[in-house]
Write an enzyme that holds these catalytic residues in place. Structure first.
Site, PDB file in Angstrom:
ATOM      1  N   HIS A  22      15.931 -15.955 -45.291  1.00  0.00           N
ATOM      2  CA  HIS A  22      15.725 -16.543 -43.959  1.00  0.00           C
ATOM      3  C   HIS A  22      14.873 -15.571 -43.139  1.00  0.00           C
ATOM      4  O   HIS A  22      15.099 -14.355 -43.175  1.00  0.00           O
ATOM      5  CB  HIS A  22      17.077 -16.766 -43.286  1.00  0.00           C
ATOM      6  CG  HIS A  22      16.997 -17.476 -41.979  1.00  0.00           C
ATOM      7  ND1 HIS A  22      16.605 -16.838 -40.821  1.00  0.00           N
ATOM      8  CD2 HIS A  22      17.255 -18.762 -41.634  1.00  0.00           C
ATOM      9  CE1 HIS A  22      16.636 -17.697 -39.818  1.00  0.00           C
ATOM     10  NE2 HIS A  22      17.024 -18.875 -40.291  1.00  0.00           N
ATOM     11  N   ASP A  24      14.660 -14.572 -40.049  1.00  0.00           N
ATOM     12  CA  ASP A  24      15.360 -13.628 -39.174  1.00  0.00           C
ATOM     13  C   ASP A  24      16.111 -12.575 -39.988  1.00  0.00           C
ATOM     14  O   ASP A  24      16.152 -11.397 -39.626  1.00  0.00           O
ATOM     15  CB  ASP A  24      16.343 -14.364 -38.258  1.00  0.00           C
ATOM     16  CG  ASP A  24      15.648 -15.255 -37.250  1.00  0.00           C
ATOM     17  OD1 ASP A  24      14.525 -14.915 -36.823  1.00  0.00           O
ATOM     18  OD2 ASP A  24      16.218 -16.297 -36.893  1.00  0.00           O
ATOM     19  N   LYS A  25      16.696 -13.005 -41.099  1.00  0.00           N
ATOM     20  CA  LYS A  25      17.415 -12.053 -41.954  1.00  0.00           C
ATOM     21  C   LYS A  25      16.466 -11.105 -42.663  1.00  0.00           C
ATOM     22  O   LYS A  25      16.816  -9.949 -42.928  1.00  0.00           O
ATOM     23  CB  LYS A  25      18.268 -12.819 -42.971  1.00  0.00           C
ATOM     24  CG  LYS A  25      19.649 -13.135 -42.441  1.00  0.00           C
ATOM     25  CD  LYS A  25      20.501 -11.880 -42.402  1.00  0.00           C
ATOM     26  CE  LYS A  25      21.419 -11.914 -41.203  1.00  0.00           C
ATOM     27  NZ  LYS A  25      21.593 -10.660 -40.527  1.00  0.00           N
ATOM     28  N   GLU A  50      12.793  -2.748 -34.421  1.00  0.00           N
ATOM     29  CA  GLU A  50      12.751  -4.206 -34.460  1.00  0.00           C
ATOM     30  C   GLU A  50      11.666  -4.641 -35.440  1.00  0.00           C
ATOM     31  O   GLU A  50      10.694  -3.917 -35.688  1.00  0.00           O
ATOM     32  CB  GLU A  50      12.426  -4.775 -33.073  1.00  0.00           C
ATOM     33  CG  GLU A  50      13.204  -4.154 -31.923  1.00  0.00           C
ATOM     34  CD  GLU A  50      14.676  -4.478 -31.948  1.00  0.00           C
ATOM     35  OE1 GLU A  50      15.048  -5.478 -32.592  1.00  0.00           O
ATOM     36  OE2 GLU A  50      15.453  -3.741 -31.329  1.00  0.00           O
ATOM     37  N   GLU A  63      11.506   2.332 -31.046  1.00  0.00           N
ATOM     38  CA  GLU A  63      11.554   3.748 -30.686  1.00  0.00           C
ATOM     39  C   GLU A  63      12.251   4.520 -31.799  1.00  0.00           C
ATOM     40  O   GLU A  63      13.374   4.193 -32.169  1.00  0.00           O
ATOM     41  CB  GLU A  63      12.307   3.957 -29.371  1.00  0.00           C
ATOM     42  CG  GLU A  63      11.658   3.281 -28.166  1.00  0.00           C
ATOM     43  CD  GLU A  63      11.916   1.797 -28.115  1.00  0.00           C
ATOM     44  OE1 GLU A  63      10.949   1.026 -27.913  1.00  0.00           O
ATOM     45  OE2 GLU A  63      13.077   1.398 -28.300  1.00  0.00           O
ATOM     46  N   LYS A 184      20.307 -21.784 -46.156  1.00  0.00           N
ATOM     47  CA  LYS A 184      21.378 -21.725 -45.163  1.00  0.00           C
ATOM     48  C   LYS A 184      22.590 -22.476 -45.699  1.00  0.00           C
ATOM     49  O   LYS A 184      22.464 -23.367 -46.550  1.00  0.00           O
ATOM     50  CB  LYS A 184      20.938 -22.371 -43.833  1.00  0.00           C
ATOM     51  CG  LYS A 184      19.655 -21.816 -43.259  1.00  0.00           C
ATOM     52  CD  LYS A 184      19.225 -22.549 -42.003  1.00  0.00           C
ATOM     53  CE  LYS A 184      19.993 -22.078 -40.791  1.00  0.00           C
ATOM     54  NZ  LYS A 184      19.446 -22.641 -39.533  1.00  0.00           N
ATOM     55  N   PHE A 266      12.397 -29.144 -48.609  1.00  0.00           N
ATOM     56  CA  PHE A 266      12.419 -27.800 -48.032  1.00  0.00           C
ATOM     57  C   PHE A 266      11.586 -26.890 -48.934  1.00  0.00           C
ATOM     58  O   PHE A 266      12.108 -26.003 -49.587  1.00  0.00           O
ATOM     59  CB  PHE A 266      13.874 -27.310 -47.921  1.00  0.00           C
ATOM     60  CG  PHE A 266      14.068 -26.010 -47.171  1.00  0.00           C
ATOM     61  CD1 PHE A 266      13.015 -25.316 -46.585  1.00  0.00           C
ATOM     62  CD2 PHE A 266      15.343 -25.469 -47.051  1.00  0.00           C
ATOM     63  CE1 PHE A 266      13.223 -24.121 -45.909  1.00  0.00           C
ATOM     64  CE2 PHE A 266      15.575 -24.278 -46.379  1.00  0.00           C
ATOM     65  CZ  PHE A 266      14.507 -23.598 -45.812  1.00  0.00           C
ATOM     66  N   ASP A 274       8.852 -20.536 -40.392  1.00  0.00           N
ATOM     67  CA  ASP A 274       9.387 -20.186 -39.073  1.00  0.00           C
ATOM     68  C   ASP A 274       9.188 -18.704 -38.835  1.00  0.00           C
ATOM     69  O   ASP A 274       9.313 -17.900 -39.773  1.00  0.00           O
ATOM     70  CB  ASP A 274      10.881 -20.533 -39.013  1.00  0.00           C
ATOM     71  CG  ASP A 274      11.448 -20.470 -37.604  1.00  0.00           C
ATOM     72  OD1 ASP A 274      10.659 -20.347 -36.651  1.00  0.00           O
ATOM     73  OD2 ASP A 274      12.684 -20.543 -37.453  1.00  0.00           O
ATOM     74  N   ALA A 275       8.894 -18.319 -37.626  1.00  0.00           N
ATOM     75  CA  ALA A 275       8.807 -16.905 -37.288  1.00  0.00           C
ATOM     76  C   ALA A 275      10.192 -16.281 -37.347  1.00  0.00           C
ATOM     77  O   ALA A 275      11.206 -16.944 -37.127  1.00  0.00           O
ATOM     78  CB  ALA A 275       8.210 -16.729 -35.890  1.00  0.00           C
ATOM     79  N   ARG A 280      18.482 -12.070 -34.366  1.00  0.00           N
ATOM     80  CA  ARG A 280      18.679 -13.449 -33.935  1.00  0.00           C
ATOM     81  C   ARG A 280      19.798 -14.158 -34.707  1.00  0.00           C
ATOM     82  O   ARG A 280      19.988 -15.353 -34.544  1.00  0.00           O
ATOM     83  CB  ARG A 280      17.383 -14.252 -34.076  1.00  0.00           C
ATOM     84  CG  ARG A 280      16.371 -13.933 -32.997  1.00  0.00           C
ATOM     85  CD  ARG A 280      15.421 -15.084 -32.740  1.00  0.00           C
ATOM     86  NE  ARG A 280      14.664 -15.474 -33.923  1.00  0.00           N
ATOM     87  CZ  ARG A 280      13.497 -16.117 -33.858  1.00  0.00           C
ATOM     88  NH1 ARG A 280      12.979 -16.441 -32.684  1.00  0.00           N
ATOM     89  NH2 ARG A 280      12.855 -16.459 -34.952  1.00  0.00           N
ATOM     90  N   LYS A 281      20.536 -13.425 -35.519  1.00  0.00           N
ATOM     91  CA  LYS A 281      21.630 -14.032 -36.267  1.00  0.00           C
ATOM     92  C   LYS A 281      22.922 -13.235 -36.040  1.00  0.00           C
ATOM     93  O   LYS A 281      23.654 -12.906 -36.974  1.00  0.00           O
ATOM     94  CB  LYS A 281      21.280 -14.096 -37.756  1.00  0.00           C
ATOM     95  CG  LYS A 281      20.288 -15.210 -38.069  1.00  0.00           C
ATOM     96  CD  LYS A 281      20.931 -16.581 -37.913  1.00  0.00           C
ATOM     97  CE  LYS A 281      19.949 -17.726 -38.103  1.00  0.00           C
ATOM     98  NZ  LYS A 281      19.105 -17.957 -36.901  1.00  0.00           N
ATOM     99  N   LYS A 301      19.497  -0.204 -35.649  1.00  0.00           N
ATOM    100  CA  LYS A 301      20.003   0.728 -34.644  1.00  0.00           C
ATOM    101  C   LYS A 301      20.840   1.823 -35.293  1.00  0.00           C
ATOM    102  O   LYS A 301      21.740   1.533 -36.087  1.00  0.00           O
ATOM    103  CB  LYS A 301      20.866  -0.019 -33.616  1.00  0.00           C
ATOM    104  CG  LYS A 301      20.107  -1.060 -32.822  1.00  0.00           C
ATOM    105  CD  LYS A 301      21.020  -1.816 -31.870  1.00  0.00           C
ATOM    106  CE  LYS A 301      20.250  -2.868 -31.083  1.00  0.00           C
ATOM    107  NZ  LYS A 301      21.132  -3.670 -30.204  1.00  0.00           N
ATOM    108  N   LYS A 305      23.943   3.996 -31.005  1.00  0.00           N
ATOM    109  CA  LYS A 305      23.881   2.734 -30.265  1.00  0.00           C
ATOM    110  C   LYS A 305      25.224   2.025 -30.418  1.00  0.00           C
ATOM    111  O   LYS A 305      25.566   1.545 -31.506  1.00  0.00           O
ATOM    112  CB  LYS A 305      22.764   1.832 -30.783  1.00  0.00           C
ATOM    113  CG  LYS A 305      21.373   2.156 -30.259  1.00  0.00           C
ATOM    114  CD  LYS A 305      20.804   3.424 -30.824  1.00  0.00           C
ATOM    115  CE  LYS A 305      19.343   3.610 -30.425  1.00  0.00           C
ATOM    116  NZ  LYS A 305      18.824   4.923 -30.895  1.00  0.00           N
ATOM    117  N   ASP A 307      26.184  -0.783 -29.475  1.00  0.00           N
ATOM    118  CA  ASP A 307      26.094  -2.173 -29.916  1.00  0.00           C
ATOM    119  C   ASP A 307      26.557  -2.292 -31.355  1.00  0.00           C
ATOM    120  O   ASP A 307      27.208  -3.267 -31.738  1.00  0.00           O
ATOM    121  CB  ASP A 307      24.654  -2.679 -29.818  1.00  0.00           C
ATOM    122  CG  ASP A 307      24.308  -3.189 -28.432  1.00  0.00           C
ATOM    123  OD1 ASP A 307      25.236  -3.435 -27.646  1.00  0.00           O
ATOM    124  OD2 ASP A 307      23.110  -3.333 -28.143  1.00  0.00           O
TER     125      ASP A 307
END
Length: 426
Positions: A22, A24-25, A50, A63, A184, A266, A274-275, A280-281, A301, A305, A307
């Site tokens: 995917h 995003d993955k 990123e 960074e 998916k 598909f 898709d970008a 995003r997941k 990260k 961090k 998060d």
């Protein structure tokens, strides 16, 4: 999810997972591969990487402050090829795609607070690493655990991850050679008073070669992916299976609904379809929506961090509380201020499944867990290259990778310490 979930005789809850192909993955894995490569050479590297992908193109940005050197171009191509996008016929080729890096050093204003926590800068009386590391950002993080599965994860996300992992297995081992990397899965579980009663609906969408017909895709995915994964006790005997129903009148509430590639085709997938962007997941990465989320992504990260590291710690705490038998469902929230080591707050929600009060459980947490960022890094040994493996198929409930936040070694101590509350209550 509130206590009313436990009080209802009929609740449907759905979670999804995605494969490593995917878009995003793909970005999450590239970002974490960069992190791992840097930590392998410089355990104190500061990394916030990123990634963005689109047709024929990968960009890494962020960074990074480190003494290490990493060939980003070579690393990115290796990750993309490992995922399975190694030929232009699949819509993306790690050998020929463009790779652009836009990397700067961490802001010195942020670095001064992370390098030395507010408490140390004010008091100047401690050189210990634990005291010296302030939180890398403000924010709140959540951890969750429940007794629905052996790994103390919610059943819908657990099954969704198993389906996407199985989809990757049949692609890689040649069982279904026409399966391609993007895919998916989605699972809906029916609950009865908080207990999983049965699987209601399963959805699998897989990228595929252009010369495979829909009937073959449906039959083979059901045979080799879906049915081997679904627990037989949650499917039931002699239950009608309805494939790709289009309207409610096509099935009854007692049927098992299975959707396989419901769009009918598909072929175009991955970054061509898709970008993709890192982070995003985040619901796929955590608990599939069963439990709240602070909003921060993990991949790319380093552990300063919060998060990432505090979300891992919150899962660690919640899982140990459930493993200790102190609650059947547990959600832990922690909050931080940038540059400050000690959490601003710790909260516990057990959804009516614990005989202990929130105050009592927080007292136990404070006794048995040190939630300062430096202590989390120390206790979970987070300055190691262990992150790329987490970037697909979830960060939690994993027994196939090194994930120290999944340890329940403190459960017995918590169980014994809770005895004093029982004695007081008696």
């Amino acid at each position: 999810m509130t206590t009313s979930f436990m009080a209802s005789p009929h609740v449907l809850f759905t979670s999804e997972s995605v494969t490593e192909g995917h878009p995003d993955k793909m970005c999450d894995q590239i970002s974490d591969a960069v992190l791992d490569a840097l930590l392998a050479k410089d355990p104190y590297a500061r990394v916030a990487c990123e990634t963005a992908v689109k047709t024929g193109y990968v960009m890494i940005l962020g960074e990074i402050t480190t003494s290490a050197f990493v060939d980003f171009d070579k690393l990115v191509r290796q990750v993309v090829n490992d995922i399975g996008f190694d030929d232009g016929s699949k819509g993306f080729d790690g050998n020929t795609c463009g790779v652009l890096a836009a990397i700067a050093a961490q802001s010195p204003d942020i670095a001064q607070g992370v390098n030395q926590a507010l408490e140390v800068r004010q008091n100047g009386d401690s050189d210990a690493e634990v005291d010296a590391i302030g939180a890398g950002d403000q924010g709140m993080m959540f951890g969750f655990a429940c007794d629905e599965t052996d790994v103390l994860m919610p059943l819908p996300i657990y099954l969704a991850h198993r389906l996407t992992r199985r989809l990757a297995e049949v692609r890689r081992d040649g069982t279904l050679p026409w399966v391609r990397p993007d895919g998916k899965a989605q699972v809906t579980v029916e609950y009865n008073y908080g207990e999983p009663r049965r699987v209601n609906t399963v959805l699998v969408s897989t990228q595929h070669a252009p010369d495979v017909d829909n009937d073959t895709i449906q039959q083979e995915i059901i045979k080799h992916v879906i049915m081997p994964v679904l627990p037989k006790n949650l499917v039931g005997e002699n239950r009608r299976i309805v494939v790709n129903p289009r309207k409610p009148s096509d099935y009854s509430g007692d049927d098992l609904c299975i959707y396989v590639n419901p769009t009918g085709r598909f072929v175009v997938g991955g970054p061509m379809g898709d970008a993709g962007v890192t982070g995003r997941k985040i619901i796929v990465d955590t608990y599939g929506g069963m439990g709240r989320h602070g909003g921060g992504a993990f991949s790319g990260k380093d552990p300063t961090k919060v998060d990432r590291s505090a979300a891992y710690a919150a899962r660690w705490v919640a899982k140990n509380l459930v493993a200790a038998g102190l609650a059947r469902r547990c959600e832990v929230q922690v909050a931080y201020a940038i540059g400050v080591a000690h959490p601003l707050s710790v909260n516990v929600e057990t959804f009516g499944t614990s005989p202990y009060t929130s105050d009592q459980l927080v007292e136990l947490i404070n006794e048995h867990f040190d939630l300062r960022p430096g202590a989390i890094i120390r206790d979970l040994k987070l300055r190691r290259p262990i992150y790329r493996a987490t970037a697909a198929y979830g960060h939690f409930g994993r027994d196939d990778i090194e994930a120290p936040w999944e340890s329940t070694e403190r459960a017995e101590a918590l169980r014994q310490a809770a005895g004093r509350f029982e004695a007081v209550a008696a």
